[in-house]
Design a protein around this motif. Structure first.
Motif, PDB file in Angstrom:
ATOM      1  N   LEU A  70       1.639 -26.937   2.525  1.00 46.99           N
ATOM      2  CA  LEU A  70       2.541 -27.756   2.363  1.00 46.99           C
ATOM      3  C   LEU A  70       1.973 -29.223   2.757  1.00 46.99           C
ATOM      4  O   LEU A  70       1.942 -30.369   2.217  1.00 46.99           O
TER       5      LEU A  70
ATOM      6  N   GLU B  77      11.704 -20.319   2.186  1.00 44.34           N
ATOM      7  CA  GLU B  77      10.272 -20.671   1.915  1.00 44.34           C
ATOM      8  C   GLU B  77       9.790 -21.737   2.877  1.00 44.34           C
ATOM      9  O   GLU B  77       8.551 -21.618   3.373  1.00 44.34           O
ATOM     10  N   MET B  78      10.689 -22.832   3.003  1.00 40.43           N
ATOM     11  CA  MET B  78      10.148 -23.978   4.108  1.00 40.43           C
ATOM     12  C   MET B  78       9.947 -23.461   5.392  1.00 40.43           C
ATOM     13  O   MET B  78       9.148 -23.907   6.341  1.00 40.43           O
TER      14      MET B  78
ATOM     15  N   ARG C 175       6.788 -22.295   5.535  1.00 44.85           N
ATOM     16  CA  ARG C 175       5.707 -23.578   5.635  1.00 44.85           C
ATOM     17  C   ARG C 175       5.773 -24.176   7.084  1.00 44.85           C
ATOM     18  O   ARG C 175       4.743 -24.667   7.553  1.00 44.85           O
TER      19      ARG C 175
ATOM     20  N   GLU D 140       3.552 -22.225   9.503  1.00 45.98           N
ATOM     21  CA  GLU D 140       2.225 -22.800   9.102  1.00 45.98           C
ATOM     22  C   GLU D 140       1.641 -23.893   9.772  1.00 45.98           C
ATOM     23  O   GLU D 140       0.477 -23.934  10.244  1.00 45.98           O
TER      24      GLU D 140
END
Length: 404
Positions: free
Chosen positions: A234, A307-308, A311, A314
């Motif tokens: 991202l 999905e976010m 991210r 991460e």
């Protein structure tokens, strides 16, 4: 499926059914004279927090970089303001109570020690076996016991909904620590349930804010380089989008600074936009008809998309490994942890060295044989210190050349 309640579907000033409403407010722990002001209960809460000693001290409390390392790095105060701004914006979009989201955001870090988590680690070690130390619980203690401003009660006497948000900052509390369990027995906060949408928003907007500003501060300090963040998908996407803009009219140095800001802005926007969209989908699926429906849902409703969420993890992992554990940051946190531990050891052994009224409180506990209470007074005193005051206090207690 029920129609989702969004800000666009509501008239000016209207709230969605699942928002915390003034009509159903549960009041305050201590009765007060009726107020004629047009302020909502949570606007009143916000004003009490803003005028509190605990909130003022946040301006000199560490976020990542110690206060004396630079005037432009974030502190707990600027962090809290950024959390509140993001939470208010999303609350408005979802049609929930902006004022409540704001005050929980502003108050959520009132219990943080000087020097950030380094100070908390030192107090947790010092209070092991005596109830421990947790900054989230300390925030609640700050607004219910430690603030001393009013004739009729200790603390700020905030609303039930605000206290609930502080107590359940990270979701239901299944096994509360002794102090929280005792407070809940006196003033039940439904610890076993989730909190309101507004409180859940404040908690996740905390993540969004510190991901953005810690990246910015790490880059500004030179501990991170722009190319370093390309390791995280991202961050790489936001950096590439920022670099693709037309920067031809700027000098190389000016361009680098503006690219940094543009990248961070895009990171915050990506996280906040996804959180808003996914939370709206969650509310549409749940179709709650009241704030209590949200509390009883059995799961949080404010969330990133899967999905976010990945991210987001991460980014957290990257910051932990590359910034929070950077050797320059680790040196400062190591010194800070030792300093807080030394302050505690000296004052806990000699409570007569505490300033009034802390000295009187500690000595009263000693007279009662309450060793845990005596040490808690010392922990409370230290937790309220700013970085600057803690450094000065350490010198006063350990350096013969400094007047006490």
């Amino acid at each position: 499926m029920a129609t989702p309640h969004t800000a666009q579907a509501l008239g000016p000033g209207q709230l969605a059914p699942y928002a915390v409403q003034a009509e159903g407010a549960r009041g305050r722990q201590f009765a007060e004279e009726p107020k004629t002001s047009a302020r909502t209960p949570w606007q009143r809460d916000r004003d009490r927090v803003l005028h509190s000693a605990g909130f003022r001290s946040l301006q000199y409390k560490t976020q990542v970089f110690l206060n004396h390392e630079g005037d432009f790095f974030r502190t707990r105060l600027t962090h809290s303001l950024e959390v509140a701004q993001i939470a208010r914006s999303i609350a408005r979009s979802l049609g929930v109570n902006e004022d409540l989201a704001e005050v929980i955001s502003l108050a959520h870090d009132l219990g943080h020690t000087p020097f950030g988590h380094a100070g908390e680690d030192a107090l947790q070690e010092a209070m092991a076996g005596l109830g421990g130390f947790d900054h989230n619980i300390q925030s609640l203690r700050q607004v219910t016991e430690i603030e001393a401003r009013y004739q009729g009660f200790d603390g700020l006497n905030l609303t039930w909904e605000t206290l609930e948000g502080l107590a359940k900052h990270h979701g239901p509390v299944r096994r509360p620590r002794p102090w929280l369990a005792s407070f809940d027995a006196r003033y039940p906060l439904q610890l076993e349930t989730h909190a309101s949408v507004e409180a859940q928003l404040a908690a996740i907007c905390d993540d969004i804010a510190y991901h953005g500003h810690d990246l910015d501060d790490g880059l500004r300090a030179g501990l991170l380089q722009l190319d370093d963040i390309s390791e995280v998908p991202l961050l790489r996407q936001c950096l590439e989008e920022a670099r693709a803009l037309d920067w031809s009219r700027f000098t190389p140095l000016d361009r680098e600074q503006r690219v940094r800001h543009e990248t961070v802005r895009r990171v915050i926007n990506a996280l906040a936009s996804d959180l808003t969209a996914q939370t709206r989908r969650n509310l549409e699926a749940l179709a709650p008809k009241s704030a209590d429906d949200v509390r009883r849902a059995g799961h949080g409703v404010v969330a990133f998309s899967p999905e976010m969420a990945a991210r987001n993890k991460e980014i957290r992992k990257f910051l932990y490994g590359r910034l929070y554990r950077h050797w320059r940051v680790s040196r400062m946190t190591s010194k800070a942890r030792r300093a807080v531990g030394e302050i505690f050891d000296i004052l806990a052994q000699e409570p007569g060295l505490l300033p009034p009224p802390w000295r009187e409180r500690a000595l009263l506990c000693r007279a009662k044989g309450d060793a845990a209470g005596e040490k808690r007074v010392t922990a409370d005193y230290i937790a309220g210190m700013s970085d600057r005051f803690a450094m000065e206090e350490h010198r006063r207690l350990t350096d013969l050349s400094v007047l006490g």
